[in-house]
Write a protein that holds these residues in place. Structure first.
Motif, PDB file in Angstrom:
ATOM      1  N   ILE A 160      -8.220  15.200  -7.149  1.00  0.00           N
ATOM      2  CA  ILE A 160      -7.795  13.832  -6.837  1.00  0.00           C
ATOM      3  C   ILE A 160      -6.453  13.518  -7.501  1.00  0.00           C
ATOM      4  N   ILE A 161      -6.326  13.915  -8.778  1.00  0.00           N
ATOM      5  CA  ILE A 161      -5.075  13.614  -9.478  1.00  0.00           C
ATOM      6  C   ILE A 161      -3.890  14.296  -8.799  1.00  0.00           C
ATOM      7  N   PHE A 162      -4.101  15.543  -8.391  1.00  0.00           N
ATOM      8  CA  PHE A 162      -2.981  16.294  -7.829  1.00  0.00           C
ATOM      9  C   PHE A 162      -2.987  16.324  -6.308  1.00  0.00           C
ATOM     10  N   ASN A 164      -1.719  14.462  -3.939  1.00  0.00           N
ATOM     11  CA  ASN A 164      -0.430  14.314  -3.260  1.00  0.00           C
ATOM     12  C   ASN A 164       0.462  15.528  -3.435  1.00  0.00           C
ATOM     13  N   LYS A 165       0.407  16.102  -4.622  1.00  0.00           N
ATOM     14  CA  LYS A 165       1.215  17.297  -4.877  1.00  0.00           C
ATOM     15  C   LYS A 165       0.679  18.470  -4.070  1.00  0.00           C
ATOM     16  N   PHE A 167      -0.890  18.338  -1.301  1.00  0.00           N
ATOM     17  CA  PHE A 167      -0.479  18.135   0.088  1.00  0.00           C
ATOM     18  C   PHE A 167       0.967  18.581   0.288  1.00  0.00           C
ATOM     19  N   ALA A 168       1.850  18.132  -0.595  1.00  0.00           N
ATOM     20  CA  ALA A 168       3.269  18.456  -0.440  1.00  0.00           C
ATOM     21  C   ALA A 168       3.485  19.963  -0.487  1.00  0.00           C
ATOM     22  N   THR A 170       1.272  22.328   0.136  1.00  0.00           N
ATOM     23  CA  THR A 170       0.645  22.999   1.273  1.00  0.00           C
ATOM     24  C   THR A 170       1.500  22.860   2.520  1.00  0.00           C
ATOM     25  N   THR A 181       9.243  19.184  -7.058  1.00  0.00           N
ATOM     26  CA  THR A 181       7.856  19.453  -7.375  1.00  0.00           C
ATOM     27  C   THR A 181       7.762  20.915  -7.813  1.00  0.00           C
TER      28      THR A 181
ATOM     29  N   SER B  94       5.348  12.106   1.649  1.00  0.00           N
ATOM     30  CA  SER B  94       5.424  13.244   0.721  1.00  0.00           C
ATOM     31  C   SER B  94       6.862  13.550   0.316  1.00  0.00           C
ATOM     32  N   GLN B  97       8.890  12.462  -4.031  1.00  0.00           N
ATOM     33  CA  GLN B  97       8.378  13.192  -5.199  1.00  0.00           C
ATOM     34  C   GLN B  97       9.355  12.960  -6.328  1.00  0.00           C
ATOM     35  N   PRO B 104       1.302  11.083 -10.161  1.00  0.00           N
ATOM     36  CA  PRO B 104       0.255  11.576  -9.259  1.00  0.00           C
ATOM     37  C   PRO B 104       0.068  10.741  -7.999  1.00  0.00           C
ATOM     38  N   PHE B 105       0.305   9.438  -8.063  1.00  0.00           N
ATOM     39  CA  PHE B 105       0.049   8.627  -6.865  1.00  0.00           C
ATOM     40  C   PHE B 105       1.319   7.891  -6.435  1.00  0.00           C
ATOM     41  N   TYR B 106       1.361   7.539  -5.157  1.00  0.00           N
ATOM     42  CA  TYR B 106       2.525   6.821  -4.647  1.00  0.00           C
ATOM     43  C   TYR B 106       2.408   5.345  -4.987  1.00  0.00           C
TER      44      TYR B 106
END
Lengths: 283, 234
Positions: A160-162, A164-165, A167-168, A170, A181, B94, B97, B104-106
């Protein structure tokens, strides 16, 4: 039908059945989360490769009589996971070939070592239960359940914490890296998590069937859903439901746990495929 | 001082040096094209500018208060992306960044930035659509919007029109020109399309056996363009 229900409720009075259900569901949840990423990164077989490595490591551990063999297996698997995921784009041996190489290599060496050095009287039984999952999921102790629960919480929290990262990385590794990143770090994280999950899941479904837990829920979800978030959530739900039903069915009909879960996963995959096709046609 | 400049830069990969002694500079608001044959090191140069790959010799200098996080990048599409289940919104977001920071979150700012980029690219109506169902041109717009989230100063494009039909190609070039002129964002583009490069660019860098750097007019009058263009246009 009433027979089955009364039978089931009888079984559910035993704590070891509950332990099996809890551990099974948690492992299924964790493995499906990363499944989406692995499928999309064209690493579907990494689960397979790593579980064979774990099999080889178990063989070595049992031969040299390590008492704490789970730790040994975990370390070996993590190292291999890092090596495999690191390859990615610019190595001499491409991704799928290196996975195939390590996977069959470890399997062969593991079986060889077990055969030559083993002192066990029931060799083929040992090998079979390592490959296809044993009944050891029904002999878990309270401590093992807690360890498994703790691992699952860590995996889900990291995911959950990572999210967004992940996703980016992948979707587009080079873009993610270009805008700052640290994709190598996240690839490493993914590799370590997947190795941990695989070692944990070996008790449940055995080394040959782990890939199924990783890829089927993700593939099913991808038939129907269209955003990364919905695919991930749906994959997790599918995986949990399938594991739950698989375990209960296997208990009632005295079927092997691992293959029953995978069979349920396959059925769900076909259902989702038909839903996906129907939706596509109605557009 | 120039926004970005390279002095005596030598590049390559796997230990082979393929680009020697490269000198050029880019000013804010430039439309800068990098042309050259396949394998001449265009993509390697771009990776070095982005800081993904170290140079053999020399270095890339940035000035004009350009922070590293002001550079956006439009990479070539990969196989993985073509059937990726993600919504346009997720992909554009995305692009936000934050460099270096733990993030971690937007937050609201990121979301507003993504909305703005989507508006700039004119893809508001695609926001909820699935990326893999879009046409090639629409996909490029989505990726451009994502790059804009990261690019406040410079936008790097790696062969942006590969695989697009002539009409869509023309539209995309117009869009890139608009980003350049209207929002004053420097464009650095790798291109095979020498005609488009000559049509839109202010400055051209030709990489090959001999390197050339200069304005479009200088390039058109140079020997190197004549021999290269003759082969391409024929």
């Amino acid at each position: 039908m009433t027979d089955i229900i009364s039978n089931l409720s009888l079984y559910l009075t035993y704590p070891f059945v509950w332990y099996a259900v809890i551990v099974g569901v948690l492992i299924a949840l964790c493995s499906s989360l990363l499944g989406v990423t692995l499928v999309l990164k064209r690493f579907s077989f990494i689960g397979d490769g790593l579980s064979h490595v774990a099999f080889g490591a178990i063989a070595i551990a049992s031969v040299i009589n390590l008492t704490n063999n789970i730790f040994f297996v975990l370390v070996i698997t993590v190292i291999c996971a890092v090596l495999l995921l690191r390859t990615g784009s610019n190595t001499k041996i491409k991704g799928d070939a290196s996975i195939a190489m390590i996977s069959v290599g470890a399997l062969a060496i593991g079986y060889l070592i077990m055969n030559v050095f083993s002192t066990s009287s029931n060799l083929s039984g040992d090998v079979c239960s390592t490959l296809f999952g044993s009944t050891s999921i029904l002999t878990l102790t309270g401590v093992e359940v807690w360890v498994c629960a703790a691992l699952s919480v860590i995996v889900v929290a990291l995911f959950i914490i990572f999210y967004n990262k992940i996703f980016a990385v992948t979707f587009d590794e080079s873009f993610a890296e270009a805008v700052g990143t640290r994709s190598k770090l996240y690839n490493l994280l993914i590799a370590v998590i997947i190795a941990v999950i695989i070692v944990a899941a070996m008790n449940l479904v055995g080394s040959l069937l782990i890939s199924a837990l990783v890829i089927f829920p993700a593939l099913s979800a991808m038939r129907v859903f269209k955003s990364f978030k919905s695919v991930t959530v749906c994959a997790a739900c599918i995986s949990v439901v399938c594991a739950l039903f698989g375990i209960l069915i296997s208990i009632v009909f005295a079927a092997p746990v691992g293959s029953t879960i995978v069979a349920v996963d396959i059925v769900v995959f076909f259902i989702f495929m038909i839903i996906g096709k129907a939706r596509g046609a109605s557009k | 001082m120039a926004q970005l400049s390279c002095k005596k830069l030598c590049l390559g990969y796997d230990g082979h040096e393929i680009v020697h002694n490269l000198n050029f500079s880019v000013e804010k608001g430039d439309y800068f094209c990098i042309v050259g044959e396949n394998g001449s090191g265009k993509t390697t140069l771009m990776k070095t500018i982005l800081g993904l790959q170290p140079a053999f010799k020399g270095k890339v200098e940035t000035g004009d208060n350009l922070k590293n996080n002001g550079i956006g990048y439009l990479p070539q599409q990969t196989r993985v992306q073509r059937d990726f289940p993600a919504s346009v919104w997720e992909i554009v977001l995305s692009g936000c960044q934050n460099k270096g920071k733990f993030h971690p979150f937007y937050n609201k700012k990121d979301k507003a930035l993504a909305e703005e980029s989507i508006k700039k690219m004119g893809i508001e109506d695609l926001k909820k659509r699935c990326y893999r169902e879009l046409s090639g041109g629409q996909q490029q717009r989505v990726l451009l919007a994502r790059a804009l989230c990261a690019a406040s100063d410079i936008l790097l494009l790696d062969e942006p029109v590969t695989g697009l039909d002539p009409k869509v190609t023309e539209e995309l070039y117009r869009l890139i020109l608009e980003i350049n002129k209207k929002y004053n964002i420097t464009i650095i583009m790798i291109s095979h399309d020498i005609q488009a490069a000559v049509k839109y660019a202010d400055k051209i860098l030709h990489i090959g056996e001999k390197n050339f750097f200069g304005t479009k007019e200088e390039y058109l009058n140079s020997e190197i363009s004549k021999s290269f263009a003759r082969e391409v246009i024929k």
